[in-house]
Design a protein around this motif. Sequence first.
Motif, mmCIF file in Angstrom:
data_model
loop_
_atom_site.group_PDB
_atom_site.id
_atom_site.type_symbol
_atom_site.label_atom_id
_atom_site.label_comp_id
_atom_site.label_asym_id
_atom_site.label_seq_id
_atom_site.Cartn_x
_atom_site.Cartn_y
_atom_site.Cartn_z
ATOM 1 N N ASN A 1 0.848 -1.184 0.000
ATOM 2 C CA ASN A 1 0.000 0.000 0.000
ATOM 3 C C ASN A 1 0.889 1.241 0.000
ATOM 4 O O ASN A 1 2.121 1.141 0.059
ATOM 5 C CB ASN A 1 -0.951 -0.009 1.202
ATOM 6 N N ASN A 2 0.266 2.405 -0.075
ATOM 7 C CA ASN A 2 1.020 3.658 -0.082
ATOM 8 C C ASN A 2 0.698 4.510 1.144
ATOM 9 O O ASN A 2 0.738 5.743 1.087
ATOM 10 C CB ASN A 2 0.724 4.447 -1.368
ATOM 11 N N PHE A 3 0.378 3.847 2.247
ATOM 12 C CA PHE A 3 0.000 4.558 3.468
ATOM 13 C C PHE A 3 1.231 5.057 4.215
ATOM 14 O O PHE A 3 2.288 4.421 4.180
ATOM 15 C CB PHE A 3 -0.796 3.642 4.408
ATOM 16 N N ALA A 4 1.059 6.154 4.937
ATOM 17 C CA ALA A 4 2.144 6.671 5.765
ATOM 18 C C ALA A 4 2.527 5.663 6.843
ATOM 19 O O ALA A 4 3.701 5.461 7.150
ATOM 20 C CB ALA A 4 1.730 7.997 6.398
ATOM 21 N N LYS A 5 1.519 5.010 7.433
ATOM 22 C CA LYS A 5 1.762 3.926 8.380
ATOM 23 C C LYS A 5 1.000 2.707 7.889
ATOM 24 O O LYS A 5 -0.225 2.674 7.908
ATOM 25 C CB LYS A 5 1.323 4.307 9.796
ATOM 26 N N GLN A 6 1.722 1.699 7.454
ATOM 27 C CA GLN A 6 1.105 0.588 6.731
ATOM 28 C C GLN A 6 0.193 -0.272 7.591
ATOM 29 O O GLN A 6 -0.756 -0.859 7.084
ATOM 30 C CB GLN A 6 2.193 -0.274 6.097
ATOM 31 N N ARG A 7 0.463 -0.365 8.903
ATOM 32 C CA ARG A 7 -0.287 -1.287 9.744
ATOM 33 C C ARG A 7 -1.082 -0.548 10.821
ATOM 34 O O ARG A 7 -1.173 -0.998 11.959
ATOM 35 C CB ARG A 7 0.676 -2.303 10.392
ATOM 36 N N TYR A 8 -1.675 0.587 10.454
ATOM 37 C CA TYR A 8 -2.495 1.333 11.411
ATOM 38 C C TYR A 8 -3.948 0.872 11.295
ATOM 39 O O TYR A 8 -4.473 0.206 12.172
ATOM 40 C CB TYR A 8 -2.353 2.831 11.175
ATOM 41 N N THR A 9 -4.602 1.168 10.194
ATOM 42 C CA THR A 9 -5.975 0.690 9.976
ATOM 43 C C THR A 9 -6.015 -0.605 9.164
ATOM 44 O O THR A 9 -7.069 -1.223 9.056
ATOM 45 C CB THR A 9 -6.810 1.731 9.229
ATOM 46 N N PHE A 10 -4.893 -0.987 8.539
ATOM 47 C CA PHE A 10 -4.797 -2.172 7.678
ATOM 48 C C PHE A 10 -5.612 -2.038 6.390
ATOM 49 O O PHE A 10 -5.882 -3.028 5.725
ATOM 50 C CB PHE A 10 -5.209 -3.440 8.428
ATOM 51 N N GLY A 11 -6.026 -0.826 6.054
ATOM 52 C CA GLY A 11 -6.731 -0.661 4.798
ATOM 53 C C GLY A 11 -7.713 0.490 4.828
ATOM 54 O O GLY A 11 -7.689 1.341 5.720
ATOM 55 N N GLU A 12 -8.576 0.503 3.825
ATOM 56 C CA GLU A 12 -9.584 1.549 3.686
ATOM 57 C C GLU A 12 -10.962 0.898 3.616
ATOM 58 O O GLU A 12 -11.128 -0.162 3.010
ATOM 59 C CB GLU A 12 -9.309 2.367 2.424
ATOM 60 N N TYR A 13 -11.939 1.559 4.219
ATOM 61 C CA TYR A 13 -13.246 0.941 4.471
ATOM 62 C C TYR A 13 -14.337 1.894 3.984
ATOM 63 O O TYR A 13 -14.317 3.084 4.296
ATOM 64 C CB TYR A 13 -13.363 0.730 5.972
ATOM 65 N N LEU A 14 -15.285 1.348 3.247
ATOM 66 C CA LEU A 14 -16.452 2.109 2.791
ATOM 67 C C LEU A 14 -17.703 1.345 3.184
ATOM 68 O O LEU A 14 -17.849 0.165 2.864
ATOM 69 C CB LEU A 14 -16.414 2.302 1.270
ATOM 70 N N ILE A 15 -18.605 2.022 3.885
ATOM 71 C CA ILE A 15 -19.869 1.416 4.307
ATOM 72 C C ILE A 15 -21.007 2.256 3.750
ATOM 73 O O ILE A 15 -21.090 3.462 4.021
ATOM 74 C CB ILE A 15 -19.974 1.356 5.845
ATOM 75 N N ASP A 16 -21.873 1.647 2.958
ATOM 76 C CA ASP A 16 -23.011 2.347 2.355
ATOM 77 C C ASP A 16 -24.310 1.946 3.026
ATOM 78 O O ASP A 16 -24.533 0.762 3.319
ATOM 79 C CB ASP A 16 -23.115 2.018 0.859
ATOM 80 N N GLY A 17 -25.170 2.933 3.251
ATOM 81 C CA GLY A 17 -26.484 2.690 3.820
ATOM 82 C C GLY A 17 -27.547 3.496 3.106
ATOM 83 O O GLY A 17 -27.256 4.274 2.186
ATOM 84 N N SER A 18 -28.784 3.349 3.536
ATOM 85 C CA SER A 18 -29.910 3.991 2.843
ATOM 86 C C SER A 18 -29.920 5.507 2.992
ATOM 87 O O SER A 18 -30.586 6.201 2.228
ATOM 88 C CB SER A 18 -31.232 3.417 3.382
ATOM 89 N N LYS A 19 -29.146 6.036 3.967
ATOM 90 C CA LYS A 19 -29.101 7.490 4.165
ATOM 91 C C LYS A 19 -27.753 8.106 3.823
ATOM 92 O O LYS A 19 -27.610 9.331 3.876
ATOM 93 C CB LYS A 19 -29.431 7.828 5.629
ATOM 94 N N GLY A 20 -26.752 7.271 3.499
ATOM 95 C CA GLY A 20 -25.430 7.816 3.198
ATOM 96 C C GLY A 20 -24.328 6.811 3.430
ATOM 97 O O GLY A 20 -24.577 5.603 3.495
ATOM 98 N N SER A 21 -23.103 7.315 3.574
ATOM 99 C CA SER A 21 -21.920 6.452 3.629
ATOM 100 C C SER A 21 -20.963 6.870 4.744
ATOM 101 O O SER A 21 -20.897 8.044 5.111
ATOM 102 C CB SER A 21 -21.169 6.509 2.293
ATOM 103 N N ILE A 22 -20.223 5.882 5.233
ATOM 104 C CA ILE A 22 -19.119 6.097 6.170
ATOM 105 C C ILE A 22 -17.836 5.687 5.458
ATOM 106 O O ILE A 22 -17.788 4.641 4.810
ATOM 107 C CB ILE A 22 -19.267 5.239 7.445
ATOM 108 N N ARG A 23 -16.793 6.505 5.605
ATOM 109 C CA ARG A 23 -15.488 6.151 5.050
ATOM 110 C C ARG A 23 -14.438 6.167 6.154
ATOM 111 O O ARG A 23 -14.385 7.102 6.953
ATOM 112 C CB ARG A 23 -15.083 7.109 3.935
ATOM 113 N N LEU A 24 -13.619 5.126 6.171
ATOM 114 C CA LEU A 24 -12.462 5.069 7.053
ATOM 115 C C LEU A 24 -11.222 5.171 6.185
ATOM 116 O O LEU A 24 -11.050 4.394 5.242
ATOM 117 C CB LEU A 24 -12.438 3.752 7.836
ATOM 118 N N TYR A 25 -10.349 6.120 6.509
ATOM 119 C CA TYR A 25 -9.111 6.326 5.771
ATOM 120 C C TYR A 25 -7.944 5.665 6.490
ATOM 121 O O TYR A 25 -8.039 5.274 7.660
ATOM 122 C CB TYR A 25 -8.862 7.826 5.578
#
Length: 341
Positions: A240-264
């Motif tokens: 990956n190209n993250f500043a800290k490779q093992r902090y969140t272990f990736g990127e997360y997108l959650i979609d719902g009927s009212k909108g979305s959550i993103r984890l960077y």
Amino acid sequence: MKSKIKGVAIGAGYFSKFQYEAWTRIPEVEITALCNSNIERAEVIMNGYGVKNHYTDYKEMILKEKPDFVDIITPPETHFEMCKFAADNGVHIICQKPLAPTYEESKRIVDYVSKKNVRFVVHENFRFQPWHREIKKIIDEDIIGNLFSLNFRSRMGDGWGDDAYLSRQPYFRDYKRLLVYETGVHFIDTFRYHAGEVKSVFAILKKLNPVIKGEDAGLLILNFENDSNAIWDANRYNENNFAKQRYTFGEYLIDGSKGSIRLYSDGKITIQKLGEQEKQHAYSHHDIGFAGDCCYIFQRDFIDNLLSGSPFETSGENYLKTIRVQEAIYKSAKENSLVIL
């Protein structure tokens, strides 16, 4: 003055330092002894985290120290005998994941310990990462409505080349099951934490690095009882190209009927309601310990629930549900078919 909760630990491998360090910040607890056959490793832990006593026989340690709990930080094939001895002697148990090499062996541990007068929890810390705790709150508060999909993308980059895993966890090279058994199980459990129980799975697993025995890449599709679905797109080969490779272990997108959550990758969470701009969500997370200090958060939760008698989130019975999904994933990949749980 109230006496401290007395703990002992078995193991002094790569990951154990995160757990020993976290115990030093829980004032109700004292880790009085550790067991490890390698004296040099043991001394590093003892000197670094104030553990006074060392044993090479865990049975002797439990009998002499008479602890309230034992923290088992050893390979999965050792867990049944250790859990059995601790349970037989009335000692509460934290057991590292993977719980055992197979579902059947894992169930054997859970079934045995459940008949004894002790508390048992699996050390599954990913759901205790602060961003996943916060995302759970956002979901429960109905801010993005009914869940549609959860997508997590991981590129760990520690498994390419002839020397893959040698510097940190060389035993990974010999695992016949690797990516899902060692890493994917964390995300199965986290998806369950956010979306509920799984009803079916489909999986594609691959081995990208020929020097290892197990799979190191996978595409997992989980379908939930609430009709949402999750995708884990992961491999340990590409970087990956993250500043800290093992902090969140990736990127997360959650979609719902009212909108979305993103984890960077830096732990930032944003919420984007339908028809509105993406907005950063304020919460607290700290780059200490492992992955947002999740070992401390898990261990703090263990002590709080041990004292109150409340159920553990990753109790043996609950964690067997995660392992059932893991086994269904391997079956799906082998048969190239959808597997109903």
